[in-house]
Design a protein around this motif. Structure first.
Motif, PDB file in Angstrom:
ATOM      1  N   VAL A  91      -3.062  13.124   5.795  1.00 58.50           N
ATOM      2  CA  VAL A  91      -2.903  11.974   4.913  1.00 58.50           C
ATOM      3  C   VAL A  91      -2.366  10.832   5.758  1.00 58.50           C
ATOM      4  O   VAL A  91      -1.470  11.030   6.583  1.00 58.50           O
ATOM      5  CB  VAL A  91      -1.909  12.297   3.773  1.00 58.50           C
ATOM      6  CG1 VAL A  91      -1.625  11.069   2.928  1.00 58.50           C
ATOM      7  CG2 VAL A  91      -2.433  13.426   2.905  1.00 58.50           C
ATOM      8  N   GLY A  92      -2.907   9.640   5.585  1.00 57.79           N
ATOM      9  CA  GLY A  92      -2.417   8.501   6.348  1.00 57.79           C
ATOM     10  C   GLY A  92      -3.275   7.279   6.127  1.00 57.79           C
ATOM     11  O   GLY A  92      -4.043   7.201   5.175  1.00 57.79           O
ATOM     12  N   THR A  93      -3.144   6.314   7.031  1.00 55.99           N
ATOM     13  CA  THR A  93      -3.893   5.066   6.959  1.00 55.99           C
ATOM     14  C   THR A  93      -4.938   5.054   8.065  1.00 55.99           C
ATOM     15  O   THR A  93      -4.626   5.295   9.225  1.00 55.99           O
ATOM     16  CB  THR A  93      -2.943   3.859   7.121  1.00 55.99           C
ATOM     17  OG1 THR A  93      -1.919   3.953   6.124  1.00 55.99           O
ATOM     18  CG2 THR A  93      -3.693   2.549   6.936  1.00 55.99           C
ATOM     19  N   PHE A  94      -6.180   4.760   7.685  1.00 55.75           N
ATOM     20  CA  PHE A  94      -7.314   4.760   8.614  1.00 55.75           C
ATOM     21  C   PHE A  94      -7.387   3.437   9.371  1.00 55.75           C
ATOM     22  O   PHE A  94      -7.272   2.367   8.781  1.00 55.75           O
ATOM     23  CB  PHE A  94      -8.618   4.965   7.818  1.00 55.75           C
ATOM     24  CG  PHE A  94      -9.868   4.780   8.631  1.00 55.75           C
ATOM     25  CD1 PHE A  94     -10.417   5.845   9.313  1.00 55.75           C
ATOM     26  CD2 PHE A  94     -10.504   3.551   8.693  1.00 55.75           C
ATOM     27  CE1 PHE A  94     -11.581   5.683  10.053  1.00 55.75           C
ATOM     28  CE2 PHE A  94     -11.660   3.381   9.432  1.00 55.75           C
ATOM     29  CZ  PHE A  94     -12.198   4.447  10.110  1.00 55.75           C
ATOM     30  N   TYR A  95      -7.563   3.521  10.685  1.00 53.89           N
ATOM     31  CA  TYR A  95      -7.810   2.341  11.515  1.00 53.89           C
ATOM     32  C   TYR A  95      -8.990   2.655  12.423  1.00 53.89           C
ATOM     33  O   TYR A  95      -9.001   3.678  13.113  1.00 53.89           O
ATOM     34  CB  TYR A  95      -6.587   1.973  12.363  1.00 53.89           C
ATOM     35  CG  TYR A  95      -5.410   1.538  11.524  1.00 53.89           C
ATOM     36  CD1 TYR A  95      -5.415   0.310  10.883  1.00 53.89           C
ATOM     37  CD2 TYR A  95      -4.312   2.369  11.354  1.00 53.89           C
ATOM     38  CE1 TYR A  95      -4.347  -0.088  10.099  1.00 53.89           C
ATOM     39  CE2 TYR A  95      -3.241   1.975  10.581  1.00 53.89           C
ATOM     40  CZ  TYR A  95      -3.256   0.750   9.955  1.00 53.89           C
ATOM     41  OH  TYR A  95      -2.199   0.357   9.175  1.00 53.89           O
ATOM     42  N   GLY A  96      -9.977   1.778  12.443  1.00 52.22           N
ATOM     43  CA  GLY A  96     -11.171   1.989  13.233  1.00 52.22           C
ATOM     44  C   GLY A  96     -11.054   1.539  14.679  1.00 52.22           C
ATOM     45  O   GLY A  96     -11.944   1.782  15.475  1.00 52.22           O
ATOM     46  N   SER A  97      -9.953   0.854  15.027  1.00 51.15           N
ATOM     47  CA  SER A  97      -9.776   0.378  16.395  1.00 51.15           C
ATOM     48  C   SER A  97      -8.324   0.575  16.821  1.00 51.15           C
ATOM     49  O   SER A  97      -7.440   0.718  15.974  1.00 51.15           O
ATOM     50  CB  SER A  97     -10.161  -1.101  16.492  1.00 51.15           C
ATOM     51  OG  SER A  97      -9.333  -1.880  15.661  1.00 51.15           O
ATOM     52  N   PRO A  98      -8.062   0.552  18.141  1.00 56.06           N
ATOM     53  CA  PRO A  98      -6.702   0.793  18.619  1.00 56.06           C
ATOM     54  C   PRO A  98      -5.725  -0.339  18.291  1.00 56.06           C
ATOM     55  O   PRO A  98      -4.522  -0.111  18.235  1.00 56.06           O
ATOM     56  CB  PRO A  98      -6.862   0.962  20.127  1.00 56.06           C
ATOM     57  CG  PRO A  98      -8.172   0.360  20.467  1.00 56.06           C
ATOM     58  CD  PRO A  98      -9.014   0.445  19.240  1.00 56.06           C
ATOM     59  N   SER A  99      -6.233  -1.553  18.081  1.00 55.51           N
ATOM     60  CA  SER A  99      -5.392  -2.684  17.686  1.00 55.51           C
ATOM     61  C   SER A  99      -6.254  -3.669  16.902  1.00 55.51           C
ATOM     62  O   SER A  99      -7.488  -3.614  16.974  1.00 55.51           O
ATOM     63  CB  SER A  99      -4.765  -3.362  18.910  1.00 55.51           C
ATOM     64  OG  SER A  99      -5.770  -3.951  19.708  1.00 55.51           O
ATOM     65  N   PRO A 100      -5.623  -4.569  16.149  1.00 55.94           N
ATOM     66  CA  PRO A 100      -6.405  -5.484  15.308  1.00 55.94           C
ATOM     67  C   PRO A 100      -7.407  -6.346  16.075  1.00 55.94           C
ATOM     68  O   PRO A 100      -8.459  -6.681  15.550  1.00 55.94           O
ATOM     69  CB  PRO A 100      -5.341  -6.357  14.644  1.00 55.94           C
ATOM     70  CG  PRO A 100      -4.101  -5.533  14.671  1.00 55.94           C
ATOM     71  CD  PRO A 100      -4.186  -4.713  15.927  1.00 55.94           C
ATOM     72  N   ASP A 101      -7.103  -6.706  17.330  1.00 55.61           N
ATOM     73  CA  ASP A 101      -8.003  -7.574  18.083  1.00 55.61           C
ATOM     74  C   ASP A 101      -8.951  -6.803  19.005  1.00 55.61           C
ATOM     75  O   ASP A 101      -9.766  -7.398  19.693  1.00 55.61           O
ATOM     76  CB  ASP A 101      -7.199  -8.594  18.893  1.00 55.61           C
ATOM     77  CG  ASP A 101      -6.186  -7.938  19.823  1.00 55.61           C
ATOM     78  OD1 ASP A 101      -5.868  -6.757  19.614  1.00 55.61           O
ATOM     79  OD2 ASP A 101      -5.714  -8.615  20.754  1.00 55.61           O
ATOM     80  N   ALA A 102      -8.875  -5.483  18.994  1.00 54.05           N
ATOM     81  CA  ALA A 102      -9.741  -4.651  19.842  1.00 54.05           C
ATOM     82  C   ALA A 102     -11.006  -4.250  19.075  1.00 54.05           C
ATOM     83  O   ALA A 102     -11.002  -4.182  17.851  1.00 54.05           O
ATOM     84  CB  ALA A 102      -8.991  -3.391  20.276  1.00 54.05           C
ATOM     85  N   PRO A 103     -12.095  -3.986  19.804  1.00 52.85           N
ATOM     86  CA  PRO A 103     -13.317  -3.533  19.127  1.00 52.85           C
ATOM     87  C   PRO A 103     -13.127  -2.134  18.543  1.00 52.85           C
ATOM     88  O   PRO A 103     -12.275  -1.375  18.982  1.00 52.85           O
ATOM     89  CB  PRO A 103     -14.367  -3.520  20.244  1.00 52.85           C
ATOM     90  CG  PRO A 103     -13.589  -3.447  21.516  1.00 52.85           C
ATOM     91  CD  PRO A 103     -12.263  -4.103  21.254  1.00 52.85           C
ATOM     92  N   ALA A 104     -13.955  -1.821  17.548  1.00 54.97           N
ATOM     93  CA  ALA A 104     -13.884  -0.510  16.883  1.00 54.97           C
ATOM     94  C   ALA A 104     -14.253   0.595  17.870  1.00 54.97           C
ATOM     95  O   ALA A 104     -15.043   0.393  18.795  1.00 54.97           O
ATOM     96  CB  ALA A 104     -14.830  -0.479  15.693  1.00 54.97           C
ATOM     97  N   TYR A 105     -13.654   1.777  17.651  1.00 59.76           N
ATOM     98  CA  TYR A 105     -13.994   2.934  18.479  1.00 59.76           C
ATOM     99  C   TYR A 105     -15.483   3.242  18.366  1.00 59.76           C
ATOM    100  O   TYR A 105     -16.144   3.512  19.364  1.00 59.76           O
ATOM    101  CB  TYR A 105     -13.189   4.165  18.046  1.00 59.76           C
ATOM    102  CG  TYR A 105     -11.748   4.137  18.486  1.00 59.76           C
ATOM    103  CD1 TYR A 105     -11.389   4.314  19.819  1.00 59.76           C
ATOM    104  CD2 TYR A 105     -10.737   3.957  17.559  1.00 59.76           C
ATOM    105  CE1 TYR A 105     -10.063   4.304  20.219  1.00 59.76           C
ATOM    106  CE2 TYR A 105      -9.399   3.945  17.940  1.00 59.76           C
ATOM    107  CZ  TYR A 105      -9.071   4.120  19.281  1.00 59.76           C
ATOM    108  OH  TYR A 105      -7.757   4.100  19.668  1.00 59.76           O
TER     109      TYR A 105
END
Length: 160
Positions: A91-105
């Motif tokens: 359970v948690g919060t999904f993030y598609g990239s390592p930081s807000p200004d970085a491209p998605a994995y």
């Protein structure tokens, strides 16, 4: 202590209401929520009697307008027997990239191999890199950046 589902329900209720600030006490624990623009900020300080005193702050971006959510859920997923799911191990919060200004994995159409990092799930302020367990092509990303995810919830569809 509050259960994650209780906190989520409170956030949704506050987000859908006209209330700007909210405080809720239960079993000696307090949750304070304040709206700031289109965000709901939830702060839950731990009890002083527990081990170390710590504060848990969760920032949740408001959900899309109610008219938009059902459209996404009703959208028929790509139907193919060769599709496999990459699911959330926690359970948690999904993030598609390592930081807000970085491209998605990964993006739709990208090829992934077993062990490749596809996203991050943040749980209790720890950022956990989620690796692909399958080889193939990303066909669909099933969650939005910043969205809360459940254990076992599908995150990606991969065509083997």
């Amino acid at each position: 202590m509050f259960k994650i589902q209780e906190v989520r329900e409170l956030i949704k209720l506050i987000d859908d209401s006209n209330i700007d600030e909210f405080e809720y006490k239960k079993d000696g624990t307090t949750i304070k929520m304040k709206k700031r623009g289109n965000e709901v900020i939830a702060v839950q300080p731990a009890l002083a009697a527990q081990k170390p005193v710590q504060a848990i702050a969760t920032e949740v971006v408001a959900a899309p307008a109610q008219g938009e959510t059902p459209k996404q859920e009703e959208k028929p997923a790509v139907q193919d027997e060769n599709l496999q799911k990459i699911t959330s191990p926690m359970v948690g919060t999904f993030y598609g990239s390592p930081s807000p200004d970085a491209p998605a994995y990964v993006n739709v159409g990208d090829r992934v191999s077993e062990g490749k990092i596809v996203c991050i799930v943040e749980a209790m302020k720890l950022f956990n890199e989620i690796e692909s367990e399958v080889n193939g092509e990303i066909v669909e990303i099933l969650v939005n950046n910043g969205q809360l995810v459940e254990y076992g919830q599908p995150l990606f569809l991969v065509k083997a």
